[in-house]
Design a protein around this motif. Structure first.
Motif, PDB file in Angstrom:
ATOM      1  N   PHE A  72      -1.600   7.538   5.322  1.00  0.00           N
ATOM      2  CA  PHE A  72      -2.429   8.724   5.112  1.00  0.00           C
ATOM      3  C   PHE A  72      -1.605   9.930   4.665  1.00  0.00           C
ATOM      4  O   PHE A  72      -2.021  11.071   4.821  1.00  0.00           O
ATOM      5  CB  PHE A  72      -3.208   9.047   6.389  1.00  0.00           C
ATOM      6  N   SER A  73      -0.440   9.668   4.120  1.00  0.00           N
ATOM      7  CA  SER A  73       0.425  10.721   3.581  1.00  0.00           C
ATOM      8  C   SER A  73       0.748  10.418   2.125  1.00  0.00           C
ATOM      9  O   SER A  73       0.553   9.291   1.655  1.00  0.00           O
ATOM     10  CB  SER A  73       1.723  10.828   4.396  1.00  0.00           C
ATOM     11  N   GLU A  74       1.243  11.402   1.439  1.00  0.00           N
ATOM     12  CA  GLU A  74       1.627  11.213   0.039  1.00  0.00           C
ATOM     13  C   GLU A  74       3.083  10.783  -0.035  1.00  0.00           C
ATOM     14  O   GLU A  74       3.988  11.606  -0.052  1.00  0.00           O
ATOM     15  CB  GLU A  74       1.419  12.514  -0.750  1.00  0.00           C
ATOM     16  N   VAL A  75       3.298   9.507  -0.108  1.00  0.00           N
ATOM     17  CA  VAL A  75       4.651   8.965  -0.259  1.00  0.00           C
ATOM     18  C   VAL A  75       4.919   8.797  -1.742  1.00  0.00           C
ATOM     19  O   VAL A  75       4.320   7.957  -2.409  1.00  0.00           O
ATOM     20  CB  VAL A  75       4.796   7.612   0.472  1.00  0.00           C
ATOM     21  N   LEU A 135       9.916   8.510   3.334  1.00  0.00           N
ATOM     22  CA  LEU A 135       9.813   7.655   4.520  1.00  0.00           C
ATOM     23  C   LEU A 135      10.645   8.212   5.675  1.00  0.00           C
ATOM     24  O   LEU A 135      10.369   7.924   6.837  1.00  0.00           O
ATOM     25  CB  LEU A 135      10.272   6.232   4.194  1.00  0.00           C
ATOM     26  N   ILE A 136      11.651   9.017   5.327  1.00  0.00           N
ATOM     27  CA  ILE A 136      12.492   9.637   6.355  1.00  0.00           C
ATOM     28  C   ILE A 136      11.908  10.971   6.793  1.00  0.00           C
ATOM     29  O   ILE A 136      11.761  11.242   7.987  1.00  0.00           O
ATOM     30  CB  ILE A 136      13.936   9.834   5.832  1.00  0.00           C
ATOM     31  N   PHE A 154       1.165   3.770   9.941  1.00  0.00           N
ATOM     32  CA  PHE A 154      -0.156   4.412   9.915  1.00  0.00           C
ATOM     33  C   PHE A 154      -0.050   5.819   9.321  1.00  0.00           C
ATOM     34  O   PHE A 154      -0.896   6.245   8.527  1.00  0.00           O
ATOM     35  CB  PHE A 154      -0.723   4.465  11.333  1.00  0.00           C
ATOM     36  N   ILE A 155       1.003   6.555   9.681  1.00  0.00           N
ATOM     37  CA  ILE A 155       1.213   7.908   9.146  1.00  0.00           C
ATOM     38  C   ILE A 155       1.469   7.847   7.650  1.00  0.00           C
ATOM     39  O   ILE A 155       0.922   8.651   6.874  1.00  0.00           O
ATOM     40  CB  ILE A 155       2.384   8.595   9.886  1.00  0.00           C
ATOM     41  N   MET A 213       0.791  -1.231   0.000  1.00  0.00           N
ATOM     42  CA  MET A 213       0.000   0.000   0.000  1.00  0.00           C
ATOM     43  C   MET A 213       0.825   1.284   0.000  1.00  0.00           C
ATOM     44  O   MET A 213       0.302   2.346  -0.355  1.00  0.00           O
ATOM     45  CB  MET A 213      -0.927   0.018   1.235  1.00  0.00           C
ATOM     46  N   ILE A 214       2.082   1.192   0.412  1.00  0.00           N
ATOM     47  CA  ILE A 214       2.889   2.417   0.539  1.00  0.00           C
ATOM     48  C   ILE A 214       3.972   2.480  -0.528  1.00  0.00           C
ATOM     49  O   ILE A 214       4.038   3.435  -1.305  1.00  0.00           O
ATOM     50  CB  ILE A 214       3.504   2.496   1.947  1.00  0.00           C
ATOM     51  N   LEU A 215       4.811   1.462  -0.603  1.00  0.00           N
ATOM     52  CA  LEU A 215       5.881   1.439  -1.607  1.00  0.00           C
ATOM     53  C   LEU A 215       5.345   0.830  -2.897  1.00  0.00           C
ATOM     54  O   LEU A 215       5.674  -0.290  -3.287  1.00  0.00           O
ATOM     55  CB  LEU A 215       7.076   0.646  -1.075  1.00  0.00           C
ATOM     56  N   THR A 216       4.530   1.594  -3.570  1.00  0.00           N
ATOM     57  CA  THR A 216       3.909   1.150  -4.812  1.00  0.00           C
ATOM     58  C   THR A 216       4.892   1.262  -5.981  1.00  0.00           C
ATOM     59  O   THR A 216       6.001   1.790  -5.826  1.00  0.00           O
ATOM     60  CB  THR A 216       2.665   2.002  -5.108  1.00  0.00           C
ATOM     61  N   LYS A 217       4.446   0.786  -7.130  1.00  0.00           N
ATOM     62  CA  LYS A 217       5.290   0.889  -8.326  1.00  0.00           C
ATOM     63  C   LYS A 217       5.626   2.339  -8.640  1.00  0.00           C
ATOM     64  O   LYS A 217       6.740   2.642  -9.090  1.00  0.00           O
ATOM     65  CB  LYS A 217       4.580   0.250  -9.522  1.00  0.00           C
ATOM     66  N   GLU A 218       4.672   3.233  -8.409  1.00  0.00           N
ATOM     67  CA  GLU A 218       4.898   4.641  -8.704  1.00  0.00           C
ATOM     68  C   GLU A 218       6.048   5.206  -7.865  1.00  0.00           C
ATOM     69  O   GLU A 218       6.825   6.035  -8.350  1.00  0.00           O
ATOM     70  CB  GLU A 218       3.620   5.448  -8.444  1.00  0.00           C
ATOM     71  N   VAL A 219       6.161   4.762  -6.616  1.00  0.00           N
ATOM     72  CA  VAL A 219       7.252   5.229  -5.756  1.00  0.00           C
ATOM     73  C   VAL A 219       8.594   4.776  -6.318  1.00  0.00           C
ATOM     74  O   VAL A 219       9.561   5.545  -6.355  1.00  0.00           O
ATOM     75  CB  VAL A 219       7.060   4.710  -4.315  1.00  0.00           C
TER      76      VAL A 219
END
Length: 227
Positions: free
Chosen positions: A137-140, A146-147, A133-134, A44-50
């Motif tokens: 709900f943030s734009e990664v 992540l830092i 959790f943060i 959910m966070i480190l997606t392909k787009e990232v």
């Protein structure tokens, strides 16, 4: 002999609850928690787009896709290594404390030290769950987010361009939850050693603190020589 730490009734209840937790249950909780956060971050966070945004200037999309496929293929290994990493980290911290007890001639076996460290390590799981959790709900958009989004550590308050890259790891170690971990270790050692909180803090500082400093120097050495 130094006076031992005095606790209120509520404090004694919390201490008793902390000390009565089975080490195997704590280990299982840590492994399950870290596996959960790893799954959430990977899906959910480190997606392909990232990956595209971060590596797009150095690699082609096809090469990035190959890397992602390889990661997906071997992801199960990462989950299997979670118990190994948790136990190894707790073992190294307990080893630092054990070296101190041997040098100071305290009659404490390794097992209660390891159990103390394992129980205290739950605070790092709470940190991992909270930052995950943060992130949700943030734009990664980049790995560096992540830092910067982690405001519990000093590294989250500095830009990557303003400090040398080797300094980011020590700044990430300096965080609120590390302070809480020190407090828990000190509290636990005060009970095991029957010493005051102040005296136990000095013991933790000269054992675990020295070990942590040596570890940071080792990581910095690797970064400077292999970057």
């Amino acid at each position: 002999m130094a006076r031992t730490i005095q606790l209120s009734q509520k404090g004694r209840n919390i201490a008793t609850f902390f000390e009565e937790q089975n080490a195997w249950v704590v280990l299982g909780l840590l492994c399950l928690g870290y596996a959960t956060t790893m799954y959430i971050q990977d899906t959910m966070i480190l997606t392909k787009e990232v990956y595209y945004n971060t590596l797009g200037e150095q690699l082609t999309i096809e090469r990035i896709d190959q890397i992602l496929e390889k990661q997906a293929e071997w992801k199960w290994v990462s989950y299997l290594l979670i118990p190994v990493v948790v136990v190894l980290q707790a073992f190294l911290v307990a080893l630092c404390l054990n070296c101190g007890t041997i040098m100071m001639n305290y009659k404490i076996r390794f097992r209660p030290l390891f159990t103390l460290v394992l129980r205290s390590s739950v605070v790092f799981l709470l940190w991992k769950l909270l930052v995950t959790f943060i992130f949700l709900f943030s734009e990664v958009q980049f790995f560096d987010d992540l830092i910067t989004l982690n405001k519990f550590a000093l590294a989250g308050f500095v830009s990557k361009e303003s400090v040398p890259s080797w300094l980011m790891y020590p700044l990430s170690i300096l965080n609120i939850f590390e302070v809480v971990f020190w407090f828990l270790l000190t509290f636990g050692m005060s009970r095991l050693l029957q010493r005051s909180f102040k005296g136990s803090f000095g013991f933790v500082s000269t054992t675990y603190g020295l070990g942590l400093l040596m570890w940071m120097v080792f990581i910095i050495f690797l970064q400077l020589n292999f970057s």
